[in-house]
Scaffold this active site. Structure first.
Site, short mmCIF file in Angstrom:
data_model
loop_
_atom_site.label_atom_id
_atom_site.label_comp_id
_atom_site.label_asym_id
_atom_site.label_seq_id
_atom_site.Cartn_x
_atom_site.Cartn_y
_atom_site.Cartn_z
CD1 TRP A 1 0.70 -0.60 2.99
CD2 TRP A 1 -1.21 0.27 3.74
NE1 TRP A 1 0.80 -0.57 4.35
CE2 TRP A 1 -0.36 -0.02 4.85
CE3 TRP A 1 -2.45 0.82 4.00
CZ2 TRP A 1 -0.73 0.24 6.18
CZ3 TRP A 1 -2.81 1.07 5.31
CH2 TRP A 1 -1.96 0.77 6.39
CG ASN A 2 1.74 3.02 -2.73
OD1 ASN A 2 2.95 2.88 -2.66
ND2 ASN A 2 0.99 2.28 -3.55
CG HIS B 1 -9.43 21.58 -8.24
ND1 HIS B 1 -10.72 21.60 -8.74
CD2 HIS B 1 -9.54 21.97 -6.94
CE1 HIS B 1 -11.56 22.00 -7.80
NE2 HIS B 1 -10.87 22.22 -6.70
CG HIS C 1 -12.99 25.30 -7.56
ND1 HIS C 1 -11.76 25.42 -6.96
CD2 HIS C 1 -12.74 25.33 -8.91
CE1 HIS C 1 -10.81 25.52 -7.88
NE2 HIS C 1 -11.38 25.48 -9.07
CG HIS D 1 -13.50 27.92 -12.98
ND1 HIS D 1 -12.86 27.72 -14.17
CD2 HIS D 1 -13.07 26.94 -12.15
CE1 HIS D 1 -12.06 26.66 -14.08
NE2 HIS D 1 -12.18 26.17 -12.85
#
Length: 257
Positions: free
Chosen positions: A61-62, A69, A79, A207
């Site tokens: 695992w890591n 984003h 956002h 946006h």
């Protein structure tokens, strides 16, 4: 047979295909670069915890490090300043993450002009040919830009004047966000706005208008060329990060064949 059983049978026999619209996420994934004095996101990275060794003999695992984003990702309304009082990514209702999608293909125009901007008349011409934009659905804006996604410099396509990537004009962004029944906008580029959108009025209008209207964005999509113009169902699956402005996402399309 129930509706869900019919769906599973259709997936099993290939009459419904699941198309993955998600770019692979790795240390090579292109990321947005903002000029000074603005802060930038970190790229994606893995840090190994154990790999079948003394640190953990039976497991691998890591830890991961990434920005919200980075890569194929979901923009929540919070956002952007215009949506600051709206939903964070954990508050988006699950029913809004499964929706119809249509594809508007401007790859020819973008190949000829990397600064190509979609205008209202382009969308109206599309509607004349293909029908109205879907109620509560996604507009997926195909520009062919996913072909560049393997290289940061080519993908951002920046020079001394800034990045040059296709997008949507400010007037069209406002109209799409405020006067159509769409729930969101999906693109192949690093963000929902054109490379030159820092100089638009308002800056970064996709946006500003979409998130301000409580709608959503999806970026760095791939395989839009495998979707029909209309009829696909989009499944967007961001992580429910409490307080998050967005999240890397797995984005799938269900397509009847």
């Amino acid at each position: 047979m129930s509706v869900l059983a019919q769906l599973l049978a259709a997936v099993a026999d290939g009459s419904v295909e699941i198309v993955d619209l998600t770019a692979p996420l790795s240390e090579r994934t292109p990321i947005l670069r903002l000029p000074e004095p603005f802060a930038n996101t970190v790229p994606f990275s893995l840090k190994e915890i154990s790999r079948y060794d003394d640190r953990g003999p039976a497991w691998y695992w890591n830890d991961i490090s990434t920005g919200e984003h980075v890569g194929t990702h979901f923009d929540a309304p919070v956002h952007w300043a215009t949506g600051r009082d709206r939903e964070d990514v954990s508050q988006v209702a699950p029913g809004r993450l499964v929706a119809p999608a249509v594809v508007l293909d401007a790859s020819g125009q973008a190949a000829a002009d990397p600064d190509f901007l979609l205008e209202i008349d382009h969308v109206r011409d599309w509607e004349k040919a293909h029908g109205p934009l879907p109620e509560g659905g996604w507009l997926l804006y195909r520009t062919g830009w996913d072909a560049r996604s393997g290289d940061q410099e080519t993908f951002l396509n920046a020079d001394e004047t800034g990045p040059h990537t296709p997008g949507i004009s400010a007037e069209c962004a406002r109209w799409l966000a405020e006067e159509t029944p769409l729930i969101g906008l999906g693109v192949e580029t690093v963000g929902t706005d054109a490379g030159a959108a820092h100089g638009f009025d308002p800056p970064f209008p996709c946006h500003s208008y979409f998130l301000g209207a409580g709608k959503y964005g999806l970026t760095q999509l791939q395989n839009l060329d495998r979707l029909p113009v209309r009829g696909a169902v989009l499944v967007a699956a961001p992580l429910p990060i409490v307080g998050g402005s967005g999240s890397p996402a797995r984005v799938l399309a269900l397509v009847g064949r």
